[in-house]
Motif scaffolding. Structure first.
Motif, short mmCIF file in Angstrom:
data_model
loop_
_atom_site.label_atom_id
_atom_site.label_comp_id
_atom_site.label_asym_id
_atom_site.label_seq_id
_atom_site.Cartn_x
_atom_site.Cartn_y
_atom_site.Cartn_z
N TRP A 199 20.59 -5.65 9.43
CA TRP A 199 20.79 -4.93 9.81
C TRP A 199 21.39 -3.87 9.19
CZ3 TRP A 199 21.44 -1.31 13.54
CH2 TRP A 199 22.11 -0.06 13.71
N THR A 200 21.67 -4.45 7.57
CA THR A 200 21.89 -3.76 6.12
C THR A 200 20.32 -3.56 5.59
OG1 THR A 200 23.59 -5.19 5.43
CG2 THR A 200 22.38 -3.64 3.83
N LEU A 201 19.42 -4.66 6.00
CA LEU A 201 18.17 -4.42 5.65
C LEU A 201 17.36 -3.08 5.90
CD1 LEU A 201 15.11 -5.75 3.58
CD2 LEU A 201 14.69 -6.04 5.98
N TRP A 202 18.24 -3.08 7.34
CA TRP A 202 17.53 -1.25 8.77
C TRP A 202 17.62 -0.39 7.97
CZ3 TRP A 202 14.04 -0.97 11.56
CH2 TRP A 202 13.40 0.75 12.50
N ILE A 203 18.88 -0.04 7.22
CA ILE A 203 19.77 1.05 7.17
C ILE A 203 19.28 1.31 5.37
CG2 ILE A 203 22.01 2.00 6.00
CD1 ILE A 203 22.40 1.47 9.18
N PHE A 204 19.15 0.64 4.95
CA PHE A 204 18.44 1.19 3.12
C PHE A 204 16.85 0.80 3.01
CE2 PHE A 204 23.20 -0.51 2.95
CZ PHE A 204 23.52 1.32 2.01
N ALA A 205 16.44 -0.41 3.78
CA ALA A 205 15.15 -0.48 3.41
C ALA A 205 14.22 0.76 3.70
CB ALA A 205 14.63 -1.75 3.66
N ASP A 206 13.84 1.59 4.31
CA ASP A 206 13.60 1.94 4.98
C ASP A 206 13.27 3.99 4.35
OD1 ASP A 206 15.74 3.13 5.76
OD2 ASP A 206 15.37 4.36 7.37
N ASN A 207 14.05 3.95 3.17
CA ASN A 207 13.74 4.55 2.35
C ASN A 207 12.90 4.46 1.20
OD1 ASN A 207 17.13 5.38 3.59
ND2 ASN A 207 15.29 6.83 4.15
N ILE A 208 14.05 2.76 0.88
CA ILE A 208 12.97 2.31 -0.33
C ILE A 208 11.51 2.15 -0.27
CG2 ILE A 208 12.56 0.46 -1.86
CD1 ILE A 208 15.41 2.52 -2.14
N GLU A 209 11.10 2.24 1.43
CA GLU A 209 9.32 1.77 0.97
C GLU A 209 9.04 2.92 1.10
OE1 GLU A 209 6.46 0.01 4.91
OE2 GLU A 209 8.83 -0.68 5.25
N ASP A 210 9.71 3.88 1.42
CA ASP A 210 8.95 5.27 1.76
C ASP A 210 8.70 5.78 0.21
OD1 ASP A 210 9.16 6.87 3.56
OD2 ASP A 210 11.05 7.87 3.97
N VAL A 211 9.14 5.30 -1.07
CA VAL A 211 8.86 5.66 -2.02
C VAL A 211 8.14 5.15 -2.68
CG1 VAL A 211 10.38 5.01 -4.00
CG2 VAL A 211 11.56 6.83 -2.72
N MET A 212 8.20 3.36 -1.91
CA MET A 212 6.84 2.77 -2.98
C MET A 212 5.90 2.94 -1.99
SD MET A 212 10.06 -0.80 -3.85
CE MET A 212 10.97 -0.32 -5.39
N GLY A 213 5.72 2.75 -0.59
CA GLY A 213 4.30 2.15 -0.19
C GLY A 213 4.53 0.64 0.55
N PRO A 214 4.42 0.78 1.16
CA PRO A 214 4.44 -1.07 2.37
C PRO A 214 3.97 -1.93 1.40
CG PRO A 214 1.90 -0.12 3.44
CD PRO A 214 3.09 0.89 2.40
N VAL A 215 2.70 -2.08 0.41
CA VAL A 215 2.46 -2.97 -0.23
C VAL A 215 3.24 -3.29 -1.25
CG1 VAL A 215 0.56 -4.31 -1.61
CG2 VAL A 215 0.11 -3.21 -0.12
N ARG A 216 3.23 -2.30 -2.42
CA ARG A 216 4.30 -2.79 -3.40
C ARG A 216 5.84 -3.16 -2.67
NH1 ARG A 216 3.40 2.28 -7.92
NH2 ARG A 216 1.14 2.34 -7.89
N PHE A 217 6.43 -2.51 -1.51
CA PHE A 217 7.70 -2.77 -1.14
C PHE A 217 7.99 -3.82 -0.88
CE2 PHE A 217 10.70 -3.69 1.88
CZ PHE A 217 11.56 -3.31 1.34
N VAL A 218 6.59 -4.72 -0.20
CA VAL A 218 7.46 -6.42 -0.22
C VAL A 218 7.03 -7.29 -1.18
CG1 VAL A 218 5.67 -7.99 0.35
CG2 VAL A 218 5.48 -6.74 2.21
N LEU A 219 6.10 -6.56 -2.09
CA LEU A 219 6.57 -7.27 -3.82
C LEU A 219 7.48 -7.16 -4.38
CD1 LEU A 219 2.71 -6.59 -5.25
CD2 LEU A 219 3.21 -8.80 -4.31
N PHE A 220 8.01 -5.81 -3.71
CA PHE A 220 8.96 -5.58 -5.43
C PHE A 220 10.25 -6.48 -4.29
CE2 PHE A 220 12.93 -2.99 -4.08
CZ PHE A 220 13.67 -3.13 -5.25
N TYR A 221 10.42 -6.59 -2.74
CA TYR A 221 11.36 -7.63 -2.30
C TYR A 221 11.06 -8.40 -2.64
CZ TYR A 221 13.41 -9.31 1.47
OH TYR A 221 14.38 -9.77 3.09
N LEU A 222 10.82 -8.88 -2.37
CA LEU A 222 9.85 -10.61 -2.89
C LEU A 222 10.47 -10.99 -4.81
CD1 LEU A 222 6.76 -11.48 -0.93
CD2 LEU A 222 9.09 -12.33 -0.13
N ALA A 223 10.08 -10.08 -5.37
CA ALA A 223 10.14 -10.14 -6.68
C ALA A 223 12.39 -10.22 -6.14
CB ALA A 223 10.14 -9.11 -7.75
#
Length: 248
Positions: free
Chosen positions: A90-114
């Motif tokens: 639920w917390t991921l759902w609330i905050f992460a979509d706006n971060i993916e907006d800024v990064m794009g999906p590929v960069r977001f996945v790398l950022f998330y894993l890092a």
């Protein structure tokens, strides 16, 4: 505190966030079909047991196979119970979509894993001798929250705060919500060092490490051309500018 929603609309479909959510749910449902013995083995093999990596001799004596570094990735998709996965997703759902907006999906996945990897390393630094598996996405999600603090401190977070048996709802600025969250993790982390029995089985220092990683790594993963509704300081006017949405 429990976030209900935020005030920042998303612009693009969050394909990466949806994929991470589905993968976490799929792994959790797989866990539900395991016997207790299978589940314990699964958590020890694919969760991160700090002593397994800080004391290789002990790990071999305890029966762990050599290597096992894949656990630094897999532990982010394993959860210890229904409340654990519901709160994290639920917390991921609330905050992460706006971060993916800024990064794009590929960069977001790398950022998330890092961020998740950084969180685990910090946890090991403070719990080097622990033989308890660390599992869960909360370290990576904490990184998302750290990035959110920098990008959207002006956002509003509609928040549930239970007081005794009464649910109270408040609209808090994101900077206040995330600041309270960070201080809670910090004092709980300090308490876990002073009085380990009071730690509650929560990897507080992993949360703090992930949060710090999100702040540090954001400039390397963000794309300014996708920075919708972002907070930008304007030194000339000593104010801040909130960017209008742009569709790319």
């Amino acid at each position: 505190m429990f976030p209900i929603r935020d005030s920042i609309p998303r612009v693009h479909k969050p394909w990466a966030v949806w994929s991470i959510l589905l993968l976490n749910i799929a792994v959790f449902m797989l866990q539900q079909g395991m016997t207790e013995q299978m589940l314990v083995s699964f958590l020890h093999l694919y969760g991160v047991v700090p002593a397994r990596f800080t004391s290789p001799e002990w790990a071999l004596f305890a029966g762990y196979p050599r290597g096992g570094y894949i656990a630094f990735l897999t532990h982010m998709f394993i959860h210890g119970g229904w409340l654990h996965i519901i709160a994290n997703m639920w917390t991921l759902w609330i905050f992460a979509d706006n971060i993916e907006d800024v990064m794009g999906p590929v960069r977001f996945v790398l950022f998330y894993l890092a961020c998740g990897l950084s969180a685990t390393v910090v946890h090991i630094l403070f719990n080097a001798d622990s033989t308890i598996p660390v599992v869960g996405a909360s370290g990576a999600i904490a990184g998302v929250m750290g990035a959110y603090l920098l990008l959207y401190p002006h956002a509003k977070v509609f928040t549930l705060i239970p007081v005794l048996f009464f649910p109270l709802f408040f609209e808090l600025p994101a900077a206040i919500y995330l600041g309270i969250w960070f201080l809670t993790q910090f004092f709980s982390g300090v308490t876990s060092i002073v009085a380990p029995q009071q730690g509650g089985g929560i990897a507080w220092w992993a949360h703090l490490g992930g949060f710090a990683a999100g702040i540090v790594l954001l400039p390397y993963f963000r794309r300014n051309d996708r920075c919708y509704f972002c907070y930008r300081p304007d030194p000339a006017r000593r104010t801040a500018v909130v960017e209008p949405p742009r569709r790319g």
